[in-house]
Design a protein around this motif. Sequence first.
Motif, mmCIF file in Angstrom:
data_model
loop_
_atom_site.group_PDB
_atom_site.id
_atom_site.type_symbol
_atom_site.label_atom_id
_atom_site.label_comp_id
_atom_site.label_asym_id
_atom_site.label_seq_id
_atom_site.Cartn_x
_atom_site.Cartn_y
_atom_site.Cartn_z
ATOM 1 N N VAL A 192 10.871 40.493 31.539
ATOM 2 C CA VAL A 192 12.186 41.000 31.940
ATOM 3 C C VAL A 192 12.100 41.671 33.307
ATOM 4 O O VAL A 192 12.963 41.471 34.174
ATOM 5 N N HIS B 140 11.944 39.161 36.089
ATOM 6 C CA HIS B 140 13.274 38.608 36.372
ATOM 7 C C HIS B 140 14.096 39.582 37.218
ATOM 8 O O HIS B 140 14.738 39.178 38.197
ATOM 9 N N THR C 194 18.638 39.411 29.289
ATOM 10 C CA THR C 194 17.365 38.746 29.021
ATOM 11 C C THR C 194 16.667 39.367 27.822
ATOM 12 O O THR C 194 16.195 38.648 26.924
ATOM 13 N N CYS D 200 16.262 37.469 24.134
ATOM 14 C CA CYS D 200 14.891 37.167 23.725
ATOM 15 C C CYS D 200 14.571 37.798 22.369
ATOM 16 O O CYS D 200 14.027 37.134 21.481
ATOM 17 N N LYS E 284 22.199 34.734 36.021
ATOM 18 C CA LYS E 284 22.436 34.472 34.594
ATOM 19 C C LYS E 284 21.665 33.237 34.131
ATOM 20 O O LYS E 284 21.091 33.228 33.033
ATOM 21 N N ALA F 5 18.077 34.278 33.855
ATOM 22 C CA ALA F 5 17.920 35.178 32.710
ATOM 23 C C ALA F 5 17.884 34.393 31.402
ATOM 24 O O ALA F 5 17.079 34.676 30.503
ATOM 25 N N VAL G 87 14.447 32.612 31.259
ATOM 26 C CA VAL G 87 13.351 33.551 30.992
ATOM 27 C C VAL G 87 13.391 34.034 29.549
ATOM 28 O O VAL G 87 12.352 34.129 28.879
ATOM 29 N N ALA G 88 14.585 34.332 29.039
ATOM 30 C CA ALA G 88 14.711 34.831 27.659
ATOM 31 C C ALA G 88 14.212 33.802 26.653
ATOM 32 O O ALA G 88 13.433 34.125 25.745
#
Length: 569
Positions: A81, A84, A95, A99, A544, A547, A550-551
């Motif tokens: 996080v 990011h 995120t 997650c 977004k 995010a 990544v999540a």
Amino acid sequence: MSRVDVKKLSLCTSDPLSQEAVGHALLVFSEIMKSCYGPAGRLKQLHNGLGGSVRTTSHSSALLGSLCVAHPVLKLLAASVQNHISRFGDGGLFTAVLCCSLLGRLRDLSVPSHACVQICQHLLSQCLAYLTSEACSCKIPVDFSSSKILLDLVCSILTSKRACLLSRKEVDHLGMLILKAFLLTVPQHAGTGVAGFGKCLYVPIKEKQVMDSRVCPGLLIETPGSPLARMLPGRRTIRTALFSTSLSGDLCKTGEGAITIHQGVSVEAAVLDQLLNLGQRIVKDGVGLVICQKVIHPALKQYLRENQVVALERVGGAMMEPLKEMTGSQPIPSLQLLSPACYGSLKDLQIQHIAPKWFFHLIPEDSSVCSLVLCNRNETAWDETKLACQTAERVLQLTVQDPWVLLGGGCVETHLSSYLRHKNADVPHHTLEDLGCSRSEFHLVADSFCHSLESVARCLEHDNGGFLVDLTWGHLWSLPPDVPHDSPWSDFASKCGCGLCGTREGLQWRVLQSQSCPFPPESCVSESSVASTVSPVLDCFAAKCNALQVAVETACLLFGLSFVVEDQN
């Protein structure tokens, strides 16, 4: 030297997500992040318990920078996080919440972990392909001939940070200033690229009203006391010298060497003579402004002042790069390296009095450097406001690179969920073979994925209110607490979360996270709807999308962990 203690064996933990301690830590982390999410998010107080400073915040970068996590699983999640946030500036809470929600739901499924990971990555690729396609119905193109969308985007960021303590009028005022400051940092020459954006420096004025904030082209450098106007050079196009070395007269560090001083020689007098010779050279070269990163000797300052040269000292290392860019000066690292080739120039030098402080205002000929005089009522609110302004500045830069914005207020999450449910209602057999799963396993994971997206939208409510999803656009609609069961929902839901959709005859809803027949969500985005909507809620497209990626990828990585090996030495 021999080892005093016997080396300990490494600690190996199998299936770490099944451990009760890990599950509890993830739950607490998730609840902290959820409770801060959105404009109505709850604030957190951060302190060290030893009488240190206390900070009140709901910003993810401040929270993650202060939280001390011990378990490797949580460390990896927090690091993902934070990485990011360092790149995109926005979307940290989204995120973290997505997650954690996805991890919790996948853990409760009786589906093999490799199949869960494969399906989630497939669903992620569908989301990103849809968001980047021209058929996407939840994004708006940015028209740079108008400031409306950019201003709405900035105001959406400011209103999401409660600790800034901003009224609607203050949000609008500050949003205009941020946008103006951003435009001043846009490079003047085409082809410079996004990396060539200029610098906006924040000048702190605390215990003053937000409406007193302003933007000044160039740099404001604070000066103690009240400088006299007669100190300023009487000419324009001021020649400037920028020193990165100290002009205090201190001897340089000699390391392990030695300095030989002849008997009868005064070191202080010799160094002062050298400084005064430097001052004579500066005056002879027609320099009107001397800026030093460190300290200037009082005698040199007096000499320069007598010869109508303004001397600014202790500007600090952070100011050197903007000063170099703005003046065209080359920082002079040594007294022996003074050369006319190192000089730069300014268009003008003025004195500004802002609240209780005095500033020298350095005005460039042509530069993408500006100063944002940022005011707020107290130190806590000022710190949060600065963080929000920096986030907005980064988001505007990303929007220039990728000229789209996404609908905010939870509408993107519910719209994506509706899109995925409809698209995967009948999964082709070859897709199931490629993913190595059965149809029932695919639908179990897909349902958990969609519920996780919707759970992020649900985190926007902190007062026991309810949420609906319309069956036309797939947008999110909020309901106040304690709505009578026999009352029509249309009496309470007037606008969707992003503000672009209003109620109309025949519009149907379902309760958020309840079952319904899949439907293809329609688009509500048009030039008229965007132009006519007052203060729509918008999100940064690039932030977004990253995010989301990544999540999901972090959740897949953590869910696939079989062992955690910790060195206990």
